[in-house]
Design an enzyme around this catalytic site. Structure first.
Site, short mmCIF file in Angstrom:
data_model
loop_
_atom_site.label_atom_id
_atom_site.label_comp_id
_atom_site.label_asym_id
_atom_site.label_seq_id
_atom_site.Cartn_x
_atom_site.Cartn_y
_atom_site.Cartn_z
N LYS A 195 61.85 58.89 41.42
CA LYS A 195 61.17 60.07 40.77
C LYS A 195 60.00 60.59 41.29
CE LYS A 195 60.01 58.44 36.62
NZ LYS A 195 60.23 57.33 36.51
N TYR A 221 51.64 42.69 44.72
CA TYR A 221 52.81 42.11 44.91
C TYR A 221 53.83 42.43 43.75
CZ TYR A 221 56.28 38.75 46.95
OH TYR A 221 57.18 38.29 47.29
N ILE A 236 59.47 51.82 24.93
CA ILE A 236 58.65 52.09 23.86
C ILE A 236 57.29 52.73 24.13
CG2 ILE A 236 57.22 50.98 22.03
CD1 ILE A 236 59.48 48.91 21.93
N GLU A 237 56.82 52.11 25.36
CA GLU A 237 55.34 52.83 25.70
C GLU A 237 55.31 54.19 26.19
OE1 GLU A 237 54.08 49.46 28.13
OE2 GLU A 237 55.27 50.23 29.65
N CYS A 276 40.44 46.98 56.59
CA CYS A 276 39.73 46.31 55.46
C CYS A 276 39.69 44.69 55.34
CB CYS A 276 40.06 46.58 54.03
SG CYS A 276 38.96 46.71 52.79
N GLN A 312 37.59 42.41 58.30
CA GLN A 312 36.57 41.31 58.02
C GLN A 312 37.11 39.90 58.62
OE1 GLN A 312 36.61 41.19 53.65
NE2 GLN A 312 35.60 43.07 53.53
N HIS A 325 40.02 52.55 54.70
CA HIS A 325 41.53 52.39 54.69
C HIS A 325 42.01 53.92 55.35
CE1 HIS A 325 42.32 49.22 51.98
NE2 HIS A 325 40.99 49.36 51.84
N GLU A 354 44.91 54.97 56.33
CA GLU A 354 46.24 55.21 55.91
C GLU A 354 46.15 56.04 54.64
OE1 GLU A 354 44.97 52.33 55.87
OE2 GLU A 354 45.12 51.36 53.79
N1 GLN Z 1 38.71 41.45 49.60
C1 GLN Z 1 37.89 41.97 50.50
C2 GLN Z 1 37.12 42.53 49.76
O1 GLN Z 1 36.96 42.69 48.70
C3 GLN Z 1 39.06 43.02 51.42
C4 GLN Z 1 39.27 44.10 50.27
C5 GLN Z 1 40.45 44.97 50.86
O2 GLN Z 1 41.13 44.57 51.97
N2 GLN Z 1 40.73 46.13 50.33
O3 GLN Z 1 36.09 43.13 50.37
#
Ligand code: GLN
Length: 541
Positions: free
Chosen positions: A17, A54, A149-150, A382, A386, A508, A510
């Protein structure tokens, strides 16, 4: 006068959709109309931010920091728009607002009810998006399936909107699955007939039916759908399986859908201009080259968890005439068996996406080390950024036990730590550092070569960041933080100048990637994968 198009779904969810909604918008844009799109999610969550990727797919982040349904990503990519959090309406938001008004006494002693109060709130929200974005047409997609329903209060609200906005200003599109039976190869319309009936029971007669089918529906099936749906045959369209979702606006328009909608809503536009879109689609369908990328993640079992990343790689690939063959690898594979790391040798690039929590983190760190030590192009986003800092701290700076306090709160070297402003926050919803923030780029770096600007705005979603106490040490050992916040206190991009291509960002990229306008960091990564495969020196960009 704004025109309202409502899209509902039948038979099953996940029939596409969102893609059909985005495609209708595209057909209208190609004719010169200004459009926007709203996604209604009938779940009780206030936003998608607290949902597990997930199970539900990725959380899409808007410029203004909304944590929204991934369909907004499809709208933004197809329509090249930057939407707002208001473009995603949920049951949670609607009830929260109505209950707050009730507590304030705004209903003057009345009994507060689903009809008219909840439905009014829903209509007000749709209209307010239309007014704020100053569009010709607003598309509203109701998530889930007719009969849930919702979903009922939302369907009731859009039913009322026909009465209030007029027949000529409203259009209902129903998208439903037409399965093909394995044994007889027959196209079966019965489930679709039932979902149309369910819609009618609520008081909505669809104007258009889109049959979602593996193949183009045959004439007999089309006639049956028209007959049972009580619509003319030229109001039945088919969204069949195509190689690329970006073909959907083209195949629907070929069937006359764009024309039909314009006529029905009295929209006089110019002839559709499709060239640019077709060029992009052709580039994705006819690549000259191919690269193999390992996406080492935690939610690898559900491709929708990384949908914007996958699309950003595809957009970058199209710009390099390259097909990206993405292999989703569970990071824990490497934790269980170190030898498995050797499979990474066969890849042209290693990609470590966003993530949360400790599961799989060590496996990702191993993959990052492998990329660094074997000079394989690497992109980290992200959490990937890290973890690249952690890997470098441990294995290059010799800081044993270096970690993120998200993974190990007692780490002797918390190189990644909670942002100070995050301390004391109890609510999980909408409390991360979210949305677009300004970043300053350092001259003579890969980042600068890729973005060609002194400052950029990129979207964020995180609670942790590089610990300032370690920046000097990391820089001394070779990390270049080529992007930082304007006050210099937040590390936003890292790169390793000695490496072929080792690049990661706290933000990000993307979410801002669009067909024909690839995001710079994804483009840089794909180009590096390709050039390295061809034995060329590192691209200059
Ligand atoms: N878990 C990490 C944080 O909270 C990275 C978050 C993420 O990858 N969007 O900073």
């Amino acid at each position: 006068m704004v025109k309202y198009i409502f899209v509902t779904g039948g038979v099953l969810s996940s029939v596409g959709k969102g893609i059909v909604t985005a495609s209708i918008g595209k057909m209208l844009q190609m004719r010169g109309f200004k459009v926007t799109a709203v996604k209604i999610d009938p779940y009780v969550n206030v936003d998608a931010g607290t949902m597990n990727p997930y199970m539900h797919g990725e959380v899409y982040v808007t410029d203004d920091g909304g944590e929204t349904d991934l369909d907004l990503g499809w709208y933004e990519r197809f329509l090249d728009l930057n939407l707002k959090k208001e473009n995603n309406i949920t049951t949670g938001q609607v009830y929260k607002a109505v209950i707050e008004k009730e507590r304030r006494g705004s209903f003057l002693g009345k009994c507060v009810q689903i009809v008219p109060h909840i439905t009014k709130e829903i209509k007000d929200r749709i209209r307010s998006v239309a007014a704020d974005s100053n569009v010709d047409v607003i598309l509203t997609e109701v998530g889930g399936t007719v009969g849930d329903i919702e979903g009922l209060p939302f369907l009731e609200a859009i039913r009322q909107m026909r009465l209030e906005e007029g027949y000529e200003n409203t259009l209902y599109v129903h998208v439903a699955l037409v399965p093909i039976l394995d044994v007889t190869k027959e196209m079966k319309t019965k489930p679709l007939q039932h979902s149309v009936n369910e819609l009618r029971r609520i008081g909505i007669q669809p104007d258009i039916i889109v049959a979602r089918c593996q193949k183009m529906i045959d004439m007999e099936t089309l006639r049956k759908i028209a007959l049972f749906g009580t619509i003319p045959e030229n109001a039945v369209f088919c969204s069949y399986n195509v190689e690329s979702v970006y073909q959907v606006p083209l195949i629907l328009d070929e069937q006359g859908m764009g024309e039909f909608i314009c006529k029905r809503l009295g929209l006089a536009g110019h002839k559709p201009i499709r060239d640019e879109w077709i060029r992009f689609v052709d580039a994705t369908l006819n690549p000259k080259y191919e690269v193999k990328v390992a996406l080492v993640g935690k939610y690898a079992g559900l491709a929708d968890s990384y949908v914007s990343m996958k699309e950003a790689l595809l957009h970058a690939g199209a710009a390099c005439q390259t097909k990206i063959d993405i292999h989703y690898i569970e990071a824990e594979t490497f934790e269980r068996n170190l030898d498995k790391l050797q499979i990474l040798k066969d890849f042209n690039g290693i990609f470590v996406p966003y993530g949360f929590g400790s599961r799989g983190a060590e496996g990702k760190i191993m993959a990052i080390r492998f990329a660094r030590e074997n000079n394989i192009p690497f992109l980290g986003i992200c959490y990937g950024f890290q973890l690249a800092v952690i890997e470098f701290a441990r294995n290059v700076c010799g800081l044993e036990g270096a970690n993120s306090t998200e993974i190990d709160p007692k780490s002797p070297h918390p190189v990644i730590d909670f942002m100070p402003e995050q301390r004391g926050i109890e609510y999980k919803g909408a409390t991360m550092r979210l949305g677009a923030h300004k970043i300053l780029l350092k001259k003579d770096t890969i980042a600068y070569a890729l973005y060609r600007k002194d400052e950029i705005y990129e979207r964020h979603r995180h609670r942790f960041e590089v610990n300032l106490d370690y920046v000097e040490k990391l820089e001394k050992m070779g990390i270049v933080f080529s992007g930082k916040s304007p006050d210099g206190r937040r590390m936003e991009i890292l790169e390793l100048p000695e490496h072929y291509f080792f690049f990661a960002s706290q933000f990000h990229g993307e979410f801002k990637s669009r067909p024909g306008k690839p995001d710079p960091e994804y483009y840089g990564f794909v180009k590096a994968c390709l050039d390295k495969k061809m034995g060329k020196p590192r691209p200059e960009f």
